[in-house]
Every structure is written in structure tokens, then in C-alpha cells.
Design a protein around this motif. Structure first.
Motif, PDB file in Angstrom:
ATOM      1  N   ARG A  89       0.832  -1.217   0.000  1.00 38.68           N
ATOM      2  CA  ARG A  89       0.000   0.000   0.000  1.00 38.68           C
ATOM      3  C   ARG A  89       0.859   1.257   0.000  1.00 38.68           C
ATOM      4  NH1 ARG A  89      -5.582  -0.657   1.301  1.00 38.68           N
ATOM      5  NH2 ARG A  89      -5.748   1.581   1.555  1.00 38.68           N
ATOM      6  N   HIS A  90       1.963   1.194   0.758  1.00 44.49           N
ATOM      7  CA  HIS A  90       2.825   2.375   0.874  1.00 44.49           C
ATOM      8  C   HIS A  90       3.367   2.818  -0.480  1.00 44.49           C
ATOM      9  CE1 HIS A  90       5.735   5.246   2.325  1.00 44.49           C
ATOM     10  NE2 HIS A  90       6.637   4.641   1.567  1.00 44.49           N
ATOM     11  N   VAL A  91       3.748   1.876  -1.313  1.00 49.83           N
ATOM     12  CA  VAL A  91       4.279   2.239  -2.635  1.00 49.83           C
ATOM     13  C   VAL A  91       3.278   3.127  -3.363  1.00 49.83           C
ATOM     14  CG1 VAL A  91       5.003   1.350  -4.893  1.00 49.83           C
ATOM     15  CG2 VAL A  91       5.707   0.156  -2.799  1.00 49.83           C
ATOM     16  N   VAL A  92       2.018   2.754  -3.323  1.00 50.24           N
ATOM     17  CA  VAL A  92       0.973   3.496  -4.020  1.00 50.24           C
ATOM     18  C   VAL A  92       0.628   4.790  -3.273  1.00 50.24           C
ATOM     19  CG1 VAL A  92      -1.389   3.414  -4.914  1.00 50.24           C
ATOM     20  CG2 VAL A  92       0.060   1.366  -4.995  1.00 50.24           C
ATOM     21  N   ALA A  93       0.451   4.697  -1.966  1.00 51.54           N
ATOM     22  CA  ALA A  93       0.045   5.869  -1.181  1.00 51.54           C
ATOM     23  C   ALA A  93       1.111   6.963  -1.237  1.00 51.54           C
ATOM     24  CB  ALA A  93      -0.234   5.467   0.262  1.00 51.54           C
ATOM     25  N   SER A 164       4.562  -1.312 -10.567  1.00 49.80           N
ATOM     26  CA  SER A 164       3.985  -1.409 -11.904  1.00 49.80           C
ATOM     27  C   SER A 164       2.659  -0.653 -11.993  1.00 49.80           C
ATOM     28  CB  SER A 164       3.782  -2.877 -12.270  1.00 49.80           C
ATOM     29  OG  SER A 164       3.165  -2.992 -13.521  1.00 49.80           O
ATOM     30  N   LEU A 165       1.852  -0.788 -10.969  1.00 46.12           N
ATOM     31  CA  LEU A 165       0.574  -0.073 -10.920  1.00 46.12           C
ATOM     32  C   LEU A 165       0.798   1.440 -10.944  1.00 46.12           C
ATOM     33  CD1 LEU A 165      -2.514  -0.072 -10.476  1.00 46.12           C
ATOM     34  CD2 LEU A 165      -2.057  -0.266  -8.032  1.00 46.12           C
ATOM     35  N   ALA A 180      -6.412   2.107  -5.964  1.00 46.28           N
ATOM     36  CA  ALA A 180      -5.064   1.598  -6.242  1.00 46.28           C
ATOM     37  C   ALA A 180      -4.398   0.988  -5.010  1.00 46.28           C
ATOM     38  CB  ALA A 180      -4.194   2.706  -6.833  1.00 46.28           C
ATOM     39  N   GLU A 181      -4.501   1.647  -3.849  1.00 42.29           N
ATOM     40  CA  GLU A 181      -3.898   1.094  -2.636  1.00 42.29           C
ATOM     41  C   GLU A 181      -4.510  -0.264  -2.291  1.00 42.29           C
ATOM     42  OE1 GLU A 181      -3.256   5.549  -2.107  1.00 42.29           O
ATOM     43  OE2 GLU A 181      -4.763   4.269  -2.982  1.00 42.29           O
ATOM     44  N   GLU A 182      -5.829  -0.328  -2.364  1.00 47.28           N
ATOM     45  CA  GLU A 182      -6.523  -1.580  -2.046  1.00 47.28           C
ATOM     46  C   GLU A 182      -6.108  -2.681  -3.020  1.00 47.28           C
ATOM     47  OE1 GLU A 182     -11.068  -3.352  -1.694  1.00 47.28           O
ATOM     48  OE2 GLU A 182     -10.759  -1.201  -1.954  1.00 47.28           O
ATOM     49  N   LEU A 183      -5.994  -2.340  -4.286  1.00 45.13           N
ATOM     50  CA  LEU A 183      -5.589  -3.326  -5.287  1.00 45.13           C
ATOM     51  C   LEU A 183      -4.166  -3.820  -5.033  1.00 45.13           C
ATOM     52  CD1 LEU A 183      -6.355  -4.848  -7.839  1.00 45.13           C
ATOM     53  CD2 LEU A 183      -5.596  -2.853  -9.165  1.00 45.13           C
ATOM     54  N   ALA A 184      -3.253  -2.911  -4.698  1.00 42.67           N
ATOM     55  CA  ALA A 184      -1.877  -3.312  -4.397  1.00 42.67           C
ATOM     56  C   ALA A 184      -1.849  -4.248  -3.198  1.00 42.67           C
ATOM     57  CB  ALA A 184      -1.012  -2.077  -4.131  1.00 42.67           C
ATOM     58  N   GLN A 186      -4.339  -6.181  -2.107  1.00 44.29           N
ATOM     59  CA  GLN A 186      -4.953  -7.455  -2.472  1.00 44.29           C
ATOM     60  C   GLN A 186      -4.004  -8.331  -3.288  1.00 44.29           C
ATOM     61  OE1 GLN A 186      -8.469  -6.077  -4.463  1.00 44.29           O
ATOM     62  NE2 GLN A 186      -9.674  -5.997  -2.576  1.00 44.29           N
ATOM     63  N   CYS A 187      -3.280  -7.709  -4.198  1.00 46.23           N
ATOM     64  CA  CYS A 187      -2.317  -8.470  -5.013  1.00 46.23           C
ATOM     65  C   CYS A 187      -1.199  -9.030  -4.142  1.00 46.23           C
ATOM     66  CB  CYS A 187      -1.724  -7.583  -6.114  1.00 46.23           C
ATOM     67  SG  CYS A 187      -2.890  -7.195  -7.424  1.00 46.23           S
ATOM     68  N   ALA A 188      -0.723  -8.233  -3.200  1.00 41.88           N
ATOM     69  CA  ALA A 188       0.326  -8.716  -2.295  1.00 41.88           C
ATOM     70  C   ALA A 188      -0.187  -9.901  -1.485  1.00 41.88           C
ATOM     71  CB  ALA A 188       0.787  -7.589  -1.374  1.00 41.88           C
ATOM     72  N   GLU A 189      -1.385  -9.777  -0.958  1.00 42.26           N
ATOM     73  CA  GLU A 189      -1.956 -10.863  -0.154  1.00 42.26           C
ATOM     74  C   GLU A 189      -2.124 -12.121  -0.997  1.00 42.26           C
ATOM     75  OE1 GLU A 189      -3.231 -13.159   2.791  1.00 42.26           O
ATOM     76  OE2 GLU A 189      -2.437 -11.132   3.062  1.00 42.26           O
ATOM     77  N   ALA A 190      -2.602 -11.972  -2.225  1.00 39.79           N
ATOM     78  CA  ALA A 190      -2.802 -13.143  -3.089  1.00 39.79           C
ATOM     79  C   ALA A 190      -1.477 -13.844  -3.388  1.00 39.79           C
ATOM     80  CB  ALA A 190      -3.479 -12.716  -4.385  1.00 39.79           C
ATOM     81  N   LEU A 191      -0.439 -13.074  -3.622  1.00 36.05           N
ATOM     82  CA  LEU A 191       0.866 -13.670  -3.918  1.00 36.05           C
ATOM     83  C   LEU A 191       1.482 -14.341  -2.699  1.00 36.05           C
ATOM     84  CD1 LEU A 191       2.554 -11.095  -6.288  1.00 36.05           C
ATOM     85  CD2 LEU A 191       2.227 -13.517  -6.741  1.00 36.05           C
ATOM     86  N   LEU A 192       1.194 -13.824  -1.534  1.00 34.17           N
ATOM     87  CA  LEU A 192       1.797 -14.359  -0.318  1.00 34.17           C
ATOM     88  C   LEU A 192       0.989 -15.486   0.289  1.00 34.17           C
ATOM     89  CD1 LEU A 192       3.021 -11.023   1.272  1.00 34.17           C
ATOM     90  CD2 LEU A 192       4.310 -12.649  -0.128  1.00 34.17           C
ATOM     91  N   SER A 193      -0.195 -15.735  -0.208  1.00 36.98           N
ATOM     92  CA  SER A 193      -1.046 -16.807   0.350  1.00 36.98           C
ATOM     93  C   SER A 193      -0.503 -18.166  -0.058  1.00 36.98           C
ATOM     94  CB  SER A 193      -2.477 -16.650  -0.157  1.00 36.98           C
ATOM     95  OG  SER A 193      -3.033 -15.486   0.352  1.00 36.98           O
TER      96      SER A 193
END
Length: 193
Positions: A89-93, A164-165, A180-184, A186-193
């Protein structure tokens, strides 16, 4: 009694950021910074001995400001997954809050003359890079994963995807979407699951 400083290093570096965004790093010259701030060229040379030092400082100040918040996001007693989500989220925020600085970072340090930087500048850059690698390795280990593939997955989740976003929208001159923050995250969580 000495005269108060009229033009601080930060004011000059802020002008360099604006010039880099408007004209690319090639537009960041000593005379352009002086003109942008209304400072005498001697004030610029007083703080930065040459253009290479100016370019190094504008890059390093920008990336270090980003990294301070990024590393803060990665810390916390709530565990590695929440920390990873915060970092994504920080990257985007941060990019939303600092669009000029984010646009500057898209160029990369090489375009800011990294090959010509003084040793103390290259050392600062190397320390920042090492901090990123260490942080990613720590999150990877905390998640209980240790293979090179796992490290790549964590890097993708925490760095590459959020960046990338941001990059896609900034390069198009478009604002980051509200989600955008929420999407970043969610993507992080999906990759780490």
C-alpha cells in the motif's frame, strides 16, 4: 552575525525535482535550478559542488524519503502478512502523496548520473538497496519460506506489482485510481497466500 540562509538545500532540491519532472533529468542543471528558485548560481554551487553532486542528492533524497516510509510499513508486531500488505500500500500511497517525486524515481539512478557519483553518494545508494534486500529477506523468512522462488514471489508482491501499478498511471499522466492502494494490498496478499 551571519546572514540567514535565503535558499536552503531542500529548496534547491525541490526545484531540481520540478525540473526533472518537467524536462527529464537532462533539464536539471545548476543554472536551471538557480533560475527556478530565483537564487544566485553561487547559492547552488555553495551547496552542491557540481551537477553530478546535485543529481546524486536529488535522487538520494527522493529515494530515501520513500524508503523511510516503506521500512516503517514493514515493521510492526502484527506479523509479516500485515507488514507486507502495508508495504505494498505504501508504494501506491506515497506515490499518490508525492507524484513529482514518484515520477522522478521512475527514471532510475543511472539517468541521474550514478556512474559518476562520488563514493559517499554511491555508498548511500548501496545502503538503501541493501536495506531493501534485507527487508524482503526478513519478510520471506518470517513467512516461513526460504527458496529463491519464494524470495522472487515476495519481491514481486512488495515491490514490482505496486510499482507497476504506479508506473502505468504516472507515465500516462493520469492520476492513480481511488482503489489503487486496495488493489496493491490485495495483489500482495494473493501472492503471499
Amino acid at each position: 552575525m551571519p546572514r540567514p540562509t535565503r535558499f536552503t538545500a531542500d529548496q534547491l532540491l525541490d526545484a531540481a525535482v520540478r525540473l526533472a519532472v518537467a524536462h527529464g533529468p537532462a533539464g536539471v542543471t545548476m543554472s536551471a535550478v538557480a533560475k527556478e528558485t530565483g537564487a544566485p548560481s553561487g547559492s547552488v554551487y555553495h551547496r552542491f559542488p557540481n551537477r553530478t553532486a546535485l543529481l546524486a542528492e536529488v535522487w538520494l533524497r527522493t529515494v530515501e524519503r520513500f524508503q523511510d516510509g516503506y521500512f516503517a510499513a514493514l515493521t510492526g508486531a502484527d506479523g509479516p502478512r500485515p507488514a507486507a500488505r502495508r508495504a505494498a500500500r505504501h508504494v501506491v500511497a506515497w506515490s499518490r502523496a508525492h507524484p513529482e517525486e514518484a515520477a522522478l524515481l521512475l527514471h532510475g539512478p543511472e539517468v541521474f548520473g550514478r556512474a559518476e557519483w562520488a563514493e559517499h553518494h554511491t555508498h548511500r545508494a548501496a545502503l538503501g538497496t541493501e536495506r531493501v534486500h534485507t527487508a524482503v529477506a526478513s519478510i520471506t523468512t518470517a513467512l516461513g519460506t526460504t527458496t529463491p522462488r519464494d524470495t522472487e514471489r515476495v519481491s514481486l508482491a512488495l515491490i514490482d506489482l505496486p510499482l507497476s501499478l504506479v508506473r502505468r498511471h504516472l507515465r500516462a499522466g493520469a492520476p492513480l485510481p481511488d482503489h489503487a492502494e486496495e488493489l496493491a494490498e490485495q495483489c500482495a496478499e494473493a501472492l503471499l497466500s
